[in-house]
Design a protein around this motif. Structure first.
Motif, short mmCIF file in Angstrom:
data_model
loop_
_atom_site.label_atom_id
_atom_site.label_comp_id
_atom_site.label_asym_id
_atom_site.label_seq_id
_atom_site.Cartn_x
_atom_site.Cartn_y
_atom_site.Cartn_z
N THR A 147 101.09 25.17 63.76
CA THR A 147 100.76 26.70 63.54
C THR A 147 99.25 27.39 63.75
N PRO A 148 98.48 26.98 63.74
CA PRO A 148 97.55 27.30 64.23
C PRO A 148 97.01 27.67 65.09
N LEU A 149 97.92 26.69 66.20
CA LEU A 149 98.37 26.08 67.80
C LEU A 149 98.52 27.34 68.17
N MET A 150 100.35 27.95 67.74
CA MET A 150 101.01 28.72 68.17
C MET A 150 99.89 30.30 68.19
N GLU A 151 99.71 30.04 66.82
CA GLU A 151 98.70 31.69 66.85
C GLU A 151 97.48 31.73 67.65
N LEU A 152 97.58 30.77 67.90
CA LEU A 152 96.27 30.83 69.34
C LEU A 152 96.79 30.92 70.35
N PHE A 153 98.06 30.23 70.66
CA PHE A 153 98.53 30.98 72.76
C PHE A 153 99.02 32.06 71.63
N TRP A 154 100.93 32.75 71.17
CA TRP A 154 101.08 33.95 71.39
C TRP A 154 100.53 34.69 69.86
N PRO A 155 100.41 35.76 70.92
CA PRO A 155 100.76 36.87 70.55
C PRO A 155 102.10 37.49 69.33
N LYS A 156 101.49 38.29 68.18
CA LYS A 156 101.82 38.04 66.54
C LYS A 156 103.55 38.78 67.27
N ARG A 157 103.79 38.86 68.63
CA ARG A 157 105.24 40.38 68.97
C ARG A 157 106.28 39.33 69.23
N ARG A 158 105.69 38.13 69.98
CA ARG A 158 105.62 36.60 70.37
C ARG A 158 106.50 36.24 69.47
N ILE A 159 105.89 35.82 68.05
CA ILE A 159 106.56 34.81 67.35
C ILE A 159 107.38 36.02 66.38
N LEU A 160 107.18 36.28 66.31
CA LEU A 160 108.70 37.71 65.59
C LEU A 160 109.71 37.21 66.78
N GLU A 161 109.84 37.97 67.79
CA GLU A 161 110.37 37.81 69.12
C GLU A 161 111.61 36.75 69.23
N VAL A 162 110.77 35.10 68.71
CA VAL A 162 111.20 34.44 68.50
C VAL A 162 112.16 33.75 67.44
N TYR A 163 110.81 34.18 66.63
CA TYR A 163 111.59 33.86 64.76
C TYR A 163 113.16 34.28 64.72
#
Length: 243
Positions: A147-163
């Motif tokens: 989870t923190p690794l993903m947060e390091l690489f991805w912007p929040k907008r991308r996280i929400l888009e994938v979700y």
């Protein structure tokens, strides 16, 4: 006798040396293999910042079980703006304020016992995109590390888009595009605030909840989610994923 004893000691010492050397080589190989696996995992997580996940372990298993699933990727830029806000309001109102774990929500969940969860949207993306379903400790440990690794690489907008593109909204229906088409006969770009709220209400239990024929509880919940979506827009808690 002395020479024979000496030869035995020499052989024993040689055997110990070979065993020790073999163990050291095995440990080195295991460490190298572990480092390679970690590097591949990091690369996998990082790559999804730019590459849309072609499938996920859960989507794949459901497709095999059902003989196929309904899923069409849609960029967040083409979704109705209220859709991401509704999902955040329903699932993780402090999405923009944390780094993958909502400490306050975890504390409240602990105090409430096992009757409520505290998974953030980031944790759900990690679980759905990279891991298997279930509550085993190995999966939880991997989730905590990724989870923190993903947060390091991805912007929040991308996280929400994938979700919003890999979440299950009905049996065999994944992503907001097919969910909107199935429930309301329109694409994700055309849903209303009310419909966005209804879609968000099915996320915790998509196989049992119906956005097209909501119960009175789900209808009230959808209204609350729609209000929450407006609230997080007004107070700035949607700023991290909106242009």
């Amino acid at each position: 006798m002395a020479k024979r004893a000496s030869r035995k000691k020499t052989k024993a010492a040689g055997l110990r040396a070979r065993v020790t050397g073999g163990l050291r080589r095995a440990v080195r190989l295991m460490l190298r293999a572990g480092l390679v696996l970690v590097a591949l995992l990091v690369l996998w997580v990082a790559s999804y910042r730019w590459i849309d996940p072609p499938t996920t372990p859960y989507i794949w298993s459901e497709s095999a079980r059902l003989g196929g699933v309904e899923r069409v990727w849609v960029d967040i830029d083409t979704m109705a703006e209220v859709l991401p806000r509704a999902a955040v309001a329903a699932e993780d109102a402090n999405f923009c304020l944390h780094w993958g774990f909502d400490v306050d929500a975890i504390r409240e969940a602990i105090e409430a016992g096992a009757n409520r969860g505290a998974s953030t949207i980031s944790q759900q993306v990690v679980k759905n995109a990279f891991l298997w379903q279930g509550r085993s400790w190995p999966r939880k440990a991997l989730e905590a590390g990724l989870t923190p690794l993903m947060e390091l690489f991805w912007p929040k907008r991308r996280i929400l888009e994938v979700y919003l593109n890999i979440a299950e909204f009905d049996e065999g229906v994944f992503g907001v595009e097919m969910a909107a088409r199935n429930y309301f006969g329109r694409g994700a770009s055309a849903v209303t605030a009310r419909q966005a709220g209804l879609l968000a209400t099915v996320l915790p239990n998509p196989k049992e909840r119906d956005a097209a024929a909501p119960t009175s509880f789900l209808s009230r919940r959808a209204n609350s989610v729609a209000d929450g979506a407006a609230t997080i827009r007004a107070d700035g808690r949607a700023a991290c994923f909106e242009d």
